[in-house]
Design a protein around this motif. Structure first.
Motif, PDB file in Angstrom:
ATOM      1  N   ASP A  57       0.827  -1.270   0.079  1.00 52.10           N
ATOM      2  CA  ASP A  57      -0.106   0.008   0.023  1.00 52.10           C
ATOM      3  C   ASP A  57       0.757   1.281  -0.107  1.00 52.10           C
ATOM      4  N   GLY A  58       0.644   2.133  -1.047  1.00 54.82           N
ATOM      5  CA  GLY A  58       1.343   3.506  -0.934  1.00 54.82           C
ATOM      6  C   GLY A  58       2.855   3.211  -1.632  1.00 54.82           C
ATOM      7  N   ALA A  59       3.253   1.790  -2.165  1.00 56.19           N
ATOM      8  CA  ALA A  59       4.533   1.941  -2.679  1.00 56.19           C
ATOM      9  C   ALA A  59       4.421   1.128  -3.948  1.00 56.19           C
ATOM     10  N   ALA A  60       5.221   1.592  -4.811  1.00 58.71           N
ATOM     11  CA  ALA A  60       5.132   1.033  -6.254  1.00 58.71           C
ATOM     12  C   ALA A  60       5.819  -0.684  -6.095  1.00 58.71           C
ATOM     13  N   PRO A  61       5.252  -1.422  -6.957  1.00 57.02           N
ATOM     14  CA  PRO A  61       6.050  -2.914  -7.000  1.00 57.02           C
ATOM     15  C   PRO A  61       7.297  -2.798  -7.458  1.00 57.02           C
ATOM     16  N   THR A  62       8.153  -3.364  -7.249  1.00 57.49           N
ATOM     17  CA  THR A  62       9.621  -3.739  -7.813  1.00 57.49           C
ATOM     18  C   THR A  62       9.611  -3.475  -9.323  1.00 57.49           C
ATOM     19  N   SER A  63       8.713  -4.272 -10.149  1.00 58.01           N
ATOM     20  CA  SER A  63       8.842  -4.185 -11.635  1.00 58.01           C
ATOM     21  C   SER A  63       8.416  -2.587 -11.849  1.00 58.01           C
ATOM     22  N   ALA A  64       7.684  -1.933 -11.282  1.00 53.54           N
ATOM     23  CA  ALA A  64       7.196  -0.414 -11.542  1.00 53.54           C
ATOM     24  C   ALA A  64       8.229   0.496 -10.971  1.00 53.54           C
ATOM     25  N   ALA A  65       9.297   0.194 -10.514  1.00 54.80           N
ATOM     26  CA  ALA A  65      10.173   1.245  -9.722  1.00 54.80           C
ATOM     27  C   ALA A  65      10.964   1.838 -11.067  1.00 54.80           C
ATOM     28  N   ALA A  66      11.398   2.930 -10.636  1.00 58.81           N
ATOM     29  CA  ALA A  66      12.376   3.737 -11.748  1.00 58.81           C
ATOM     30  C   ALA A  66      13.407   3.077 -12.353  1.00 58.81           C
ATOM     31  N   PRO A  67      13.629   3.092 -13.640  1.00 59.90           N
ATOM     32  CA  PRO A  67      14.656   2.328 -14.164  1.00 59.90           C
ATOM     33  C   PRO A  67      16.002   2.455 -13.477  1.00 59.90           C
ATOM     34  N   ALA A  68      16.973   1.396 -13.226  1.00 58.59           N
ATOM     35  CA  ALA A  68      18.281   1.448 -12.735  1.00 58.59           C
ATOM     36  C   ALA A  68      19.038   2.423 -13.544  1.00 58.59           C
ATOM     37  N   GLU A  69      19.920   3.140 -12.710  1.00 58.85           N
ATOM     38  CA  GLU A  69      21.038   3.976 -13.396  1.00 58.85           C
ATOM     39  C   GLU A  69      21.764   3.491 -14.559  1.00 58.85           C
ATOM     40  N   SER A  70      21.852   3.975 -15.732  1.00 57.33           N
ATOM     41  CA  SER A  70      22.695   3.392 -16.785  1.00 57.33           C
ATOM     42  C   SER A  70      24.055   3.906 -16.671  1.00 57.33           C
ATOM     43  N   ALA A  71      25.047   3.009 -16.170  1.00 55.59           N
ATOM     44  CA  ALA A  71      26.306   3.486 -16.273  1.00 55.59           C
ATOM     45  C   ALA A  71      27.137   3.103 -17.494  1.00 55.59           C
ATOM     46  N   LEU A  72      27.966   4.271 -17.684  1.00 58.22           N
ATOM     47  CA  LEU A  72      28.683   4.167 -18.930  1.00 58.22           C
ATOM     48  C   LEU A  72      30.136   4.680 -18.513  1.00 58.22           C
ATOM     49  N   PRO A 130      24.286   2.392 -24.438  1.00 56.99           N
ATOM     50  CA  PRO A 130      24.581   3.750 -24.060  1.00 56.99           C
ATOM     51  C   PRO A 130      25.972   4.108 -24.558  1.00 56.99           C
ATOM     52  N   ALA A 131      26.883   3.013 -24.916  1.00 60.35           N
ATOM     53  CA  ALA A 131      28.277   3.412 -25.544  1.00 60.35           C
ATOM     54  C   ALA A 131      27.924   3.788 -26.902  1.00 60.35           C
ATOM     55  N   GLN A 132      27.100   3.186 -27.903  1.00 59.24           N
ATOM     56  CA  GLN A 132      26.900   3.440 -29.128  1.00 59.24           C
ATOM     57  C   GLN A 132      26.306   4.912 -28.993  1.00 59.24           C
ATOM     58  N   GLN A 133      25.149   5.159 -28.130  1.00 57.46           N
ATOM     59  CA  GLN A 133      24.778   6.394 -28.028  1.00 57.46           C
ATOM     60  C   GLN A 133      25.981   7.591 -27.762  1.00 57.46           C
ATOM     61  N   PHE A 134      26.818   7.096 -26.782  1.00 57.30           N
ATOM     62  CA  PHE A 134      27.860   8.322 -26.700  1.00 57.30           C
ATOM     63  C   PHE A 134      28.782   8.502 -27.942  1.00 57.30           C
ATOM     64  N   VAL A 135      29.125   7.509 -28.406  1.00 60.66           N
ATOM     65  CA  VAL A 135      30.014   7.736 -29.805  1.00 60.66           C
ATOM     66  C   VAL A 135      29.291   8.552 -30.869  1.00 60.66           C
ATOM     67  N   ASP A 136      27.960   8.250 -30.932  1.00 60.84           N
ATOM     68  CA  ASP A 136      26.876   8.915 -31.901  1.00 60.84           C
ATOM     69  C   ASP A 136      27.071  10.585 -31.527  1.00 60.84           C
ATOM     70  N   LEU A 137      27.038  10.726 -30.060  1.00 59.36           N
ATOM     71  CA  LEU A 137      26.971  12.191 -29.896  1.00 59.36           C
ATOM     72  C   LEU A 137      28.446  12.809 -30.062  1.00 59.36           C
ATOM     73  N   VAL A 138      29.377  12.214 -29.835  1.00 58.49           N
ATOM     74  CA  VAL A 138      30.827  12.653 -30.179  1.00 58.49           C
ATOM     75  C   VAL A 138      30.851  12.864 -31.727  1.00 58.49           C
ATOM     76  N   LEU A 139      30.310  12.171 -32.536  1.00 57.51           N
ATOM     77  CA  LEU A 139      30.341  12.359 -34.102  1.00 57.51           C
ATOM     78  C   LEU A 139      29.249  13.089 -34.589  1.00 57.51           C
ATOM     79  N   SER A 140      28.210  13.546 -33.785  1.00 59.69           N
ATOM     80  CA  SER A 140      27.303  14.596 -34.193  1.00 59.69           C
ATOM     81  C   SER A 140      27.605  15.756 -34.453  1.00 59.69           C
ATOM     82  N   GLN A 141      26.936  16.607 -34.860  1.00 66.94           N
ATOM     83  CA  GLN A 141      27.453  18.165 -35.196  1.00 66.94           C
ATOM     84  C   GLN A 141      27.384  18.716 -33.637  1.00 66.94           C
ATOM     85  N   GLN A 142      26.707  18.482 -32.583  1.00 66.70           N
ATOM     86  CA  GLN A 142      26.863  18.893 -31.576  1.00 66.70           C
ATOM     87  C   GLN A 142      27.929  18.516 -30.778  1.00 66.70           C
ATOM     88  N   GLY A 143      28.645  17.389 -30.889  1.00 63.15           N
ATOM     89  CA  GLY A 143      29.824  17.141 -30.542  1.00 63.15           C
ATOM     90  C   GLY A 143      30.848  17.533 -31.248  1.00 63.15           C
TER      91      GLY A 143
END
Length: 259
Positions: free
Chosen positions: A25-40, A234-247
């Motif tokens: 009661d008043g607490a979300a079940p484990t499966s509905a918790a916020a996603p775990a931190e993505s470490a890169l 996330p590894a590929q996403q970071f590489v994509d950022l480096v290669l983007s115009q923003q990077g």
């Protein structure tokens, strides 16, 4: 007695059901918790410290819950750590030779050159030794710091000096470009050969002197995701950022050149 026993059993079932409801009661079940931190984890050449730190912040802002950890240092040292099974997701090196160490061990994806960098002579703002050219570094009275030859900034220094037909005897050989630059910032040497981006990053702590032979010792910087990366997406996403115009905008603002 049987009727009383039945009533007691039913009551017990309802009691257990009530207890089960109150536990969530008043607490979300484990499966509905916020996603775990993505470490890169990104291994990157020391000369990328300022730009990649900024890009890491941009990455975290664009991917809520993510966390980018950097290991900055000599590309040669980082390559050795990776081949010795250090956990990492991305490798950005200051030379193709150091990336090749990892590729030859079949630990990297296909590398992409994302920037180039070249050397300048770094001197204290007041330039007490009156250094004006590469030739001035051959004066035995001028204390010079160089990167060790096995690291990219040292290999580039050797190429530049060979192109000029000069020999410099340094008072110290450092393991990465930031350590070499620090010798100038602290006034321990009169000059050092470092990347032009490091001169800019010093924010006035040193003055940079361009020299023509630097054009013959330009370093290409490759980046690649690593095979068996703990965080491949996330590894590929970071590489994509480096290669983007923003990077590219972040990197060129810091003095890096387009490949």
């Amino acid at each position: 007695m049987k009727r009383l026993s039945l009533i007691a059993a039913v009551a017990s079932v309802f009691a257990l059901g009530a207890c089960g409801s109150s536990s969530t009661d008043g607490a979300a079940p484990t499966s509905a918790a916020a996603p775990a931190e993505s470490a890169l984890t990104v291994f990157a050449a020391a000369s990328l410290t300022e730009t990649f730190t900024e890009l890491g912040k941009q990455f975290e802002a664009a991917h809520p819950g993510s966390k980018v950890t950097f290991n900055f240092g000599s590309s040669a040292t980082l390559a050795q750590q990776i081949t010795q099974a250090a956990p990492a997701d991305v490798f950005a090196a200051a030379s193709p030779a150091t990336m090749k160490t990892v590729s030859d061990a079949e630990l990297a994806g296909t590398p992409t050159v994302f920037v180039r960098n070249k050397l300048q002579i770094a001197v204290p703002p007041d330039n007490p030794a009156k250094v004006e050219s590469l030739k001035d570094l051959t004066d035995p009275q001028v204390k010079v710091a160089l990167c060790a030859e096995q690291v990219p900034c040292g290999a580039a220094a050797v190429k530049a000096l060979d192109a000029a037909g000069l020999k410099v005897t340094p008072v110290t050989l450092e393991q990465d470009v930031k350590a070499t630059l620090t010798k100038v910032e602290l006034g321990e040497v009169d000059a050092a050969l470092v990347y032009q981006t490091d001169v800019i990053a010093s924010a006035g702590k040193v003055t940079g002197i361009a020299f023509p032979e630097a054009d013959q010792a330009i370093n290409d910087y490759p980046i690649a995701t690593l095979k068996g990366a703990p965080a491949p997406t996330p590894a590929q996403q970071f590489v994509d950022l480096v290669l983007s115009q923003q990077g590219k905008d972040v990197l060129t603002k810091a003095g890096f050149e387009a490949p």
